[in-house]
Design an enzyme around this catalytic site. Structure first.
Site, PDB file in Angstrom:
ATOM      1  N   LYS A 193       9.866  47.500  82.263  1.00 16.19           N
ATOM      2  CA  LYS A 193       9.940  46.077  81.899  1.00 16.19           C
ATOM      3  C   LYS A 193       9.332  45.250  83.026  1.00 16.19           C
ATOM      4  O   LYS A 193       9.591  45.524  84.213  1.00 16.19           O
ATOM      5  CB  LYS A 193      11.421  45.724  81.715  1.00 16.19           C
ATOM      6  N   SER A 198      16.436  41.249  75.758  1.00 15.87           N
ATOM      7  CA  SER A 198      15.204  40.876  76.394  1.00 15.87           C
ATOM      8  C   SER A 198      14.292  42.048  76.733  1.00 15.87           C
ATOM      9  O   SER A 198      13.136  41.837  77.074  1.00 15.87           O
ATOM     10  CB  SER A 198      15.510  40.101  77.678  1.00 15.87           C
ATOM     11  N   GLY A 237      23.675  40.726  78.497  1.00 17.17           N
ATOM     12  CA  GLY A 237      24.372  40.258  77.297  1.00 17.17           C
ATOM     13  C   GLY A 237      24.004  41.080  76.069  1.00 17.17           C
ATOM     14  O   GLY A 237      24.461  40.803  74.965  1.00 17.17           O
ATOM     15  N   SER A 257      20.635  43.027  76.426  1.00 22.66           N
ATOM     16  CA  SER A 257      19.175  43.111  76.545  1.00 22.66           C
ATOM     17  C   SER A 257      18.602  44.519  76.586  1.00 22.66           C
ATOM     18  O   SER A 257      17.400  44.702  76.423  1.00 22.66           O
ATOM     19  CB  SER A 257      18.715  42.338  77.780  1.00 22.66           C
TER      20      SER A 257
END
Lengths: 563, 563
Positions: free
Chosen positions: B135, B210, B232, B234
């Protein structure tokens, strides 16, 4: 309209708290003897003169010795408890170290345990019948939880703190609550509620703090095992000042639910609970008994890891036990007084005789920066919550409250953004320190533990404990730190260095404090510090040093000659 | 006076970032084939049509299969890396999931590893030659670290993130960086820099976020093992949405130093790094390889505890392995869509056939309160830091940034006192939840794991991921949570319940979203949650369920029929 009850003056509240305390002492049977109206500086010999031989025998035994007597039925919990009640009551008259005795609930508990033992022929748990002293900070059901603030008197505990419930499960007896300073943020113990707790070895010196009631009580053998709390040195300073053992564990190992303090929810610097004891075995037992009960199942911030004392932390790959000790002689900011340096030298001298202990020097890394970071994170609300608690009764600030809340240039209200930035600096500092530690292994074994002072001197004169660096350093880093007694101050040996030129204002303050005669008889203690979560290793390291050097800690240390 | 360079418009910066990305894709040899200009909704079959048989074989193998081929020298790191580079480049054209390929450094690394293997006849480490996707959030030396903000483009990493250094030590090859949303605080992946990452199974749906670039890339088998982050949901939302495995570990187990984000230093809710993989073995390997390197020695906030996979967490005192699973069907706030309920039913049906698995229901405890607490703690600066990062380029807020920063009623600037109070509420909530868990053991075994949805439906249509509760719940509690694929949405099976009356506004929003045809082909995944720090147990529990029920996860799941 009902008339509002007029607000009591803080002096009135304090007087009634002291009266209540004295009533609990008066309730002891046989009555606690009077002490001379003119007390000598060193009062540690007095309990022996005023208690029975049996009481002296009981109270000067170590926790493990007492438990053995209880386990075999040779001593009753009742007699043990009453002996400690009497010695604790006496300690109050000598050092002003308790907030109340708990004769009724303690003796009822002791009787219950004795009946249990008579019926089952076995102890109820690993702490069967052991009296444990408790800093007033920790909530007890039905009792006051004022955290040292006059304005909080009358707040009453709804249930016992988590740690007390677990010790109770193991068979403990709670018989006394001990003093704490105003705000809990002193390295001494003075409040407007109960006045000043003094040092039993030298009443002109401080007992240390904030667990200074525990410290003085243990120093006088009015307790053999007590509970302290520590966010900057509050277990270690009183342990050191009174010549007993004290462990500030790594964070989140011992349960803290149910303590009473300002700034609950503050997490940037983690406050810890830990044991103080007249023996190292007492420290071990405390840790093991609590962690074996898996407190994390109830208090989820705790880490779910066993007490790893069955592992031999010093065993190397070749099967041999070895230890590498780094000595921090001086933090580079404030030079320790001569007796502290002498104690380090004696330790090093002893350790160097062992083939299996290697000793190197530890170079301190920016301990001034460490203080700046931790002092900035202590009161991110600018001390508002503490001040509100003080103002609620109108009580004046004690000198060391003034020092930490008002004179401390790092105390100011922070925005959350500032707190985040400070937290990042804290983590960077921790990483830098970890790297230094890792680098000690570049040419062989990595350092196991750091040996260092607990403060820049023995117990200071009252209101003079203004340098936290030797203890708060390890709170910032969240390293476990074990304090142990070495000897006592001896003016004939520890002369002042008259040629020394102080490095800075703090160093000058500390230098000026030193006068060998003033510190007469003050216990000299040192600190063994480990890497984060190596609490068990630190304890094993001290055991190993003792074995290798042939030193013995006697739980009757009061008369133990210096090394 | 030198003229100040005119500030670039955000569109210009975004265009040049995309150009740079496309150049890295154009550098692949052989060139990445074109894809049809009109893409179907489900594009997962396309790579098979455009890549060579060997490339398909390599990229559709699981991490453990690939490592076995590399370890035995049957495959070269170069060929494996190039196959993944090509499939990742193709994935970009299908789902817009990457920010750049790294052909030069990846192929150089692969060649080095091949030479090493040729010379030493042994792999360099446990990840020898394994391509790992990263990421963009995680700093890589010399590359952009913009955290999804246009205004941060041009910030360049000074050194690799800690986690990347450790994976590198173990032999990994980094070949691609994946997309992240603006602010990193969406459960989708859309930014003004790179646009929207869509779901390869159904391009009208989100890839999740995310870590949605990772999710889509793994779903398309352009990666077999990638790194996500989760505060949360992701890691878990994109793992679920793309039918792969994802683990949000308990806090402070994996190294995080060197990620780029707003609000560094925020600790009230701990952000975590974790693995996403096409196989459960990939998840295990990732955890073990990292923790075996003792990252806590360098990053002291990490906990110094081994990866405890040699312990059998399900072995009971009688020597048998057993598992007690509690099923959370519905969190009481937002009812999951029919395919999620159906998947839970299928799991429960399968598990009930086993004598050694017991299944009970989990009653959710105030999950709305949990959301209130965590949402209040996410942006204690009122979102100011995020807004400043956005405003620095003038880029507009994406809809889900608007949702979490502006529409979220809990986002507001807090004083430190408020943060402390919220922290106390967080701890109280955690204790209440722990008590419920403990109480499941009153009549026998305590629950081992909770089985629950990952969200209130499969991957939502774009910009509709507005309910975090099924994932953020476990961030608040800091429980490990493992996501695994079950099946795919099937409109012929999962009819809408037309009689359902929504309970509240959020429930209505979610209910209205559901239309079986819209969700066609969307992967259906579930979540297994354990107690704090029982990460290893959660993984063993999933393995056990699979053994007992005879289910098999195939790393070529794209065509796997539903159960």
């Amino acid at each position: 309209m009902a008339a509002k009850e007029p607000k009591k003056a803080w002096q009135e509240i304090a007087a009634s708290s002291q009266k209540r305390r004295d009533e609990t002492i008066a309730a002891i049977d046989p009555p606690i003897p009077d002490v001379p109206s003119e007390l000598p500086r060193n009062v540690t010999h007095i309990p022996r003169e005023l208690l029975t031989t049996k009481e002296v025998e009981i109270t000067e035994s170590s926790p493990e010795e007492i438990l053995e007597e209880l386990r075999t039925g040779r001593w009753s919990a009742f007699n043990v408890t009453n002996a400690f009640l009497r010695r604790a009551g006496l300690a109050q008259k000598l050092c002003n170290c308790i907030t109340e005795l708990l004769p009724q609930r303690a003796l009822e508990r002791a009787k219950y345990l004795d009946r249990y033992f008579a019926e089952h022929k076995t102890p109820i748990g690993p702490l069967h019948g052991l009296p444990i002293s408790v800093k007033e900070h920790l909530t007890m059901k039905g009792l006051d939880i004022n955290a040292g603030f006059v304005g909080w008197v009358g707040r009453v505990g709804e249930e016992d703190s988590h740690i007390l419930r677990l010790l109770w499960n193991a068979g403990a007896v709670f018989y006394v609550r001990t003093t704490q300073p105003q705000t809990l943020m002193h390295l001494e113990t003075s409040s407007n509620l109960y006045g000043v707790t003094v040092n039993p070895f030298n009443r002109e010196l401080t007992s240390g703090g904030s667990s200074g009631g525990e410290g003085a009580l243990l120093g006088l053998r009015g307790s053999c095992l007590g509970i302290g709390t520590d966010i900057g040195g509050s277990i270690r300073s009183p342990a050191a000042n009174n010549g007993v053992f004290g462990l500030k564990p790594t964070s989140y190992r011992l349960p803290v639910y149910g303590w009473s303090a300002a700034m609950l929810g503050e997490e940037q610097i983690i406050p810890c609970i830990g044991p103080m004891s007249t023996s190292l075995e007492g420290i071990k037992l405390f840790m093991k008994v609590l962690i074996d009960q898996r407190p994390w199942l109830t208090e989820p911030s705790l880490l779910p890891f066993e007490w790893r004392d069955s592992k031999d932390w010093l065993r190397r790959e070749d099967g041999k036990r070895r230890l590498k000790v780094a000595v921090l002689w001086d933090d580079g900011i404030v030079k320790p007084h001569p007796p502290i340096i002498a104690a380090l030298q004696a330790m090093v001298h002893g350790m160097k005789k062992s083939e299996d202990i290697s000793v190197v020097n530890w170079k301190p890394y920016k301990h001034d920066l460490a203080w700046e970071i931790i002092a900035s994170l202590y009161f991110c609300d600018g001390g508002d919550e503490e001040m509100a608690a003080l103002e609620s009764s109108g009580e004046p600030l004690r000198p060391l409250s003034e020092f930490i809340l008002k004179e401390n240039p790092h105390t100011r209200r922070r925005s959350i953004d500032e707190v985040w930035k400070l937290t990042v600096r804290r983590e960077q500092y921790k990483a830098a320190y970890a790297k230094i530690w890792n680098d000690t292994g570049k040419d062989g074994d990595v350092v196991d533990v750091i040996l260092c002072p607990v403060g820049p001197g023995a117990a200071p004169p009252l209101d003079c404990s203004r340098y936290w660096g030797y203890t708060s350093q390890w709170n910032l880093l969240d390293y476990p730190a074990l304090v142990f007694p070495i000897t006592k101050s001896n003016p004939d040996r520890d002369a002042k260095d008259l040629d020394y030129v102080p490095r800075n204002e703090q160093d000058r303050y500390n230098y000026d404090l030193y006068d060998p005669e003033k510190y007469r008889d003050a216990p000299i203690s040192l600190q063994l510090v480990g890497r984060r979560y190596e609490d068990e290793k630190v304890i094993q390291a001290l055991d190993f040093i003792m074995e290798e050097t042939g030193w013995v800690f006697d739980s009757k240390m009061i008369d133990r000659p210096g090394i």
